[in-house]
Design an enzyme around this catalytic site. Sequence first.
Site, mmCIF file in Angstrom:
data_model
loop_
_atom_site.group_PDB
_atom_site.id
_atom_site.type_symbol
_atom_site.label_atom_id
_atom_site.label_comp_id
_atom_site.label_asym_id
_atom_site.label_seq_id
_atom_site.Cartn_x
_atom_site.Cartn_y
_atom_site.Cartn_z
ATOM 1 N N VAL A 119 -14.172 34.604 -61.214
ATOM 2 C CA VAL A 119 -15.117 34.749 -62.324
ATOM 3 C C VAL A 119 -16.503 34.215 -61.939
ATOM 4 O O VAL A 119 -17.526 34.851 -62.208
ATOM 5 C CB VAL A 119 -14.593 34.023 -63.591
ATOM 6 N N ARG A 160 -3.302 31.086 -72.298
ATOM 7 C CA ARG A 160 -4.489 30.308 -71.899
ATOM 8 C C ARG A 160 -4.280 28.819 -72.207
ATOM 9 O O ARG A 160 -4.778 27.956 -71.506
ATOM 10 C CB ARG A 160 -5.716 30.820 -72.652
ATOM 11 N N ASP A 205 -14.292 39.546 -75.402
ATOM 12 C CA ASP A 205 -13.319 40.165 -76.307
ATOM 13 C C ASP A 205 -13.946 41.358 -77.037
ATOM 14 O O ASP A 205 -13.282 42.373 -77.273
ATOM 15 C CB ASP A 205 -12.800 39.126 -77.320
ATOM 16 N N ARG A 222 -14.026 44.289 -74.741
ATOM 17 C CA ARG A 222 -12.685 44.895 -74.655
ATOM 18 C C ARG A 222 -12.364 45.687 -75.922
ATOM 19 O O ARG A 222 -11.721 46.729 -75.879
ATOM 20 C CB ARG A 222 -11.645 43.786 -74.407
ATOM 21 N N HIS A 230 -10.438 32.390 -78.824
ATOM 22 C CA HIS A 230 -10.262 33.226 -77.631
ATOM 23 C C HIS A 230 -8.829 33.049 -77.123
ATOM 24 O O HIS A 230 -8.575 32.373 -76.133
ATOM 25 C CB HIS A 230 -11.284 32.801 -76.573
HETATM 26 N N1 LIG Z 1 -13.519 32.522 -71.226
HETATM 27 C C1 LIG Z 1 -13.122 33.679 -70.714
HETATM 28 O O1 LIG Z 1 -13.315 34.736 -71.319
HETATM 29 C C2 LIG Z 1 -12.440 33.717 -69.377
HETATM 30 C C3 LIG Z 1 -12.201 34.934 -68.725
HETATM 31 C C4 LIG Z 1 -11.581 34.913 -67.463
HETATM 32 C C5 LIG Z 1 -11.194 33.701 -66.891
HETATM 33 N N2 LIG Z 1 -11.422 32.542 -67.576
HETATM 34 C C6 LIG Z 1 -11.072 31.243 -67.021
HETATM 35 O O2 LIG Z 1 -12.013 30.916 -66.005
HETATM 36 C C7 LIG Z 1 -11.406 30.009 -65.079
HETATM 37 C C8 LIG Z 1 -11.638 30.509 -63.652
HETATM 38 O O3 LIG Z 1 -10.927 31.706 -63.418
HETATM 39 P P1 LIG Z 1 -10.981 32.409 -61.972
HETATM 40 O O4 LIG Z 1 -10.207 33.660 -62.080
HETATM 41 O O5 LIG Z 1 -12.381 32.452 -61.486
HETATM 42 O O6 LIG Z 1 -10.161 31.333 -61.107
HETATM 43 P P2 LIG Z 1 -10.251 31.090 -59.520
HETATM 44 O O7 LIG Z 1 -9.044 30.321 -59.136
HETATM 45 O O8 LIG Z 1 -10.543 32.376 -58.818
HETATM 46 O O9 LIG Z 1 -11.547 30.161 -59.369
HETATM 47 C C9 LIG Z 1 -11.615 28.866 -59.834
HETATM 48 C C10 LIG Z 1 -12.424 28.056 -58.835
HETATM 49 O O10 LIG Z 1 -12.645 26.749 -59.375
HETATM 50 C C11 LIG Z 1 -12.675 25.868 -58.264
HETATM 51 N N3 LIG Z 1 -12.496 24.488 -58.712
HETATM 52 C C12 LIG Z 1 -11.352 23.875 -59.115
HETATM 53 N N4 LIG Z 1 -11.613 22.596 -59.438
HETATM 54 C C13 LIG Z 1 -12.936 22.387 -59.263
HETATM 55 C C14 LIG Z 1 -13.789 21.274 -59.429
HETATM 56 N N5 LIG Z 1 -13.343 20.102 -59.872
HETATM 57 N N6 LIG Z 1 -15.096 21.438 -59.130
HETATM 58 C C15 LIG Z 1 -15.580 22.617 -58.685
HETATM 59 N N7 LIG Z 1 -14.807 23.717 -58.497
HETATM 60 C C16 LIG Z 1 -13.507 23.605 -58.785
HETATM 61 C C17 LIG Z 1 -11.559 26.368 -57.361
HETATM 62 O O11 LIG Z 1 -11.697 25.888 -56.034
HETATM 63 C C18 LIG Z 1 -11.739 27.883 -57.478
HETATM 64 O O12 LIG Z 1 -12.545 28.406 -56.449
HETATM 65 C C19 LIG Z 1 -9.932 29.929 -65.466
HETATM 66 O O13 LIG Z 1 -9.709 28.775 -66.260
HETATM 67 C C20 LIG Z 1 -9.725 31.186 -66.315
HETATM 68 O O14 LIG Z 1 -8.656 31.061 -67.222
HETATM 69 C C21 LIG Z 1 -12.036 32.531 -68.784
#
Ligand SMILES: NC(=O)c1ccc[n+]([C@@H]2O[C@H](COP(=O)([O-])OP(=O)(O)OC[C@H]3O[C@@H](n4cnc5c(N)ncnc54)[C@H](O)[C@@H]3O)[C@@H](O)[C@H]2O)c1
Length: 306
Positions: free
Chosen positions: A11, A88, A148, A151, A175
């Site tokens: 993301v 989530r 959302d 979507r 969410h």
């Molecule tokens: N709000 C929304 O609509 C929405 C949509 C999609 C995903 N998300 C959420 O976003 C988050 C990220 O998803 P993703 O698919 O990118 O995951 P991902 O695993 O691809 O990326 C997460 C990154 O965070 C890094 N990370 C972990 N701890 C850290 C720290 N303390 N400091 C800095 N970096 C750190 C990891 O190394 C990793 O590269 C998840 O919690 C997911 O559920 C939210």
Amino acid sequence: MKVTVVGAGAVGASCAEYIAIKNFASEVVLLDIKEGFAEGKAMDLMQTASLNGFDTKITGVTNDYSKTAESDICVITSGIPRKPGMTREELIGINAGIVKEVSSNLIKHSPETIIIVVSNPMDTMTYLVHKSTDLPKNRIIGMGGALDSARFKYRLAEALGAPISDVDGMVIGGHSDTGMVPLTRLATRNSVPVTEFLSEDRLGQVMEDTKVGGATLTKLLGTSAWYAPGAAVSGLVQAIACDQKKMFPCSVLLEGEYGLNDICIGAPVILGRNGIEKIVEIELSDAEKTHMKESAEGVRKTNDLL
Ligand SMILES: NC(=O)c1ccc[n+]([C@@H]2O[C@H](COP(=O)([O-])OP(=O)(O)OC[C@H]3O[C@@H](n4cnc5c(N)ncnc54)[C@H](O)[C@@H]3O)[C@@H](O)[C@H]2O)c1
């Protein structure tokens, strides 16, 4: 305009890419805890600059918050995403610690920043930033409703057999798979209520497909989605950076609006240079009010786990 994105994963990187392609920010800093990861993503993205025609400078750093200093906007995407079958809410244990630490580090170096929270469970993580920092409420924004709603519009267009640009609609509430409140009553095709074209049953299906939009993708991809989340975040960042005064549903601290208090949940807001410039209160039907109340109860249950 300097933007920091914490978490250079799926993301975070997609969000940095969309911000750069829209070419409104001078600088994007990607920060990740994984050694060299953000540097690699930033270099790869910079090598698309001449191909995609942007001048935004993207740099990557490993956990060095001094490089994020004086950021106008900070986006938090760090944390674990869900796997197929997970909700989530199940991410709270790990992500709460990460979001708390990350927000504190960001504010140390950018006390005037606006924070956009993306990590899940997003409404609870947004509430956590309110509780654990002293940023004013207009500078803490949770991203969920913008995604959302996108979507919802995708599903509405599919049901109508219409191009997505013909369709307008909004999702408020929490969410989560059960918390979302897609406002079918107010959705339109070129100003005509979609209720003129779609049966109650078909609209019910659109609502259900919208609510499980994230879970459907998680099942297909084996992890949660990133293109639409990244694009949705970039829309919020652009609205703030360019002082657009655009309306998006965002997770915001409510203090009486929609009959709710001391909770962060999706409601329509106006976004401009000061972050959340106004919470827009729209008149809900009795069914929507009930749905919103149930949604808030769900968010509070997750907040209690904090
Ligand atoms: N709000 C929304 O609509 C929405 C949509 C999609 C995903 N998300 C959420 O976003 C988050 C990220 O998803 P993703 O698919 O990118 O995951 P991902 O695993 O691809 O990326 C997460 C990154 O965070 C890094 N990370 C972990 N701890 C850290 C720290 N303390 N400091 C800095 N970096 C750190 C990891 O190394 C990793 O590269 C998840 O919690 C997911 O559920 C939210």
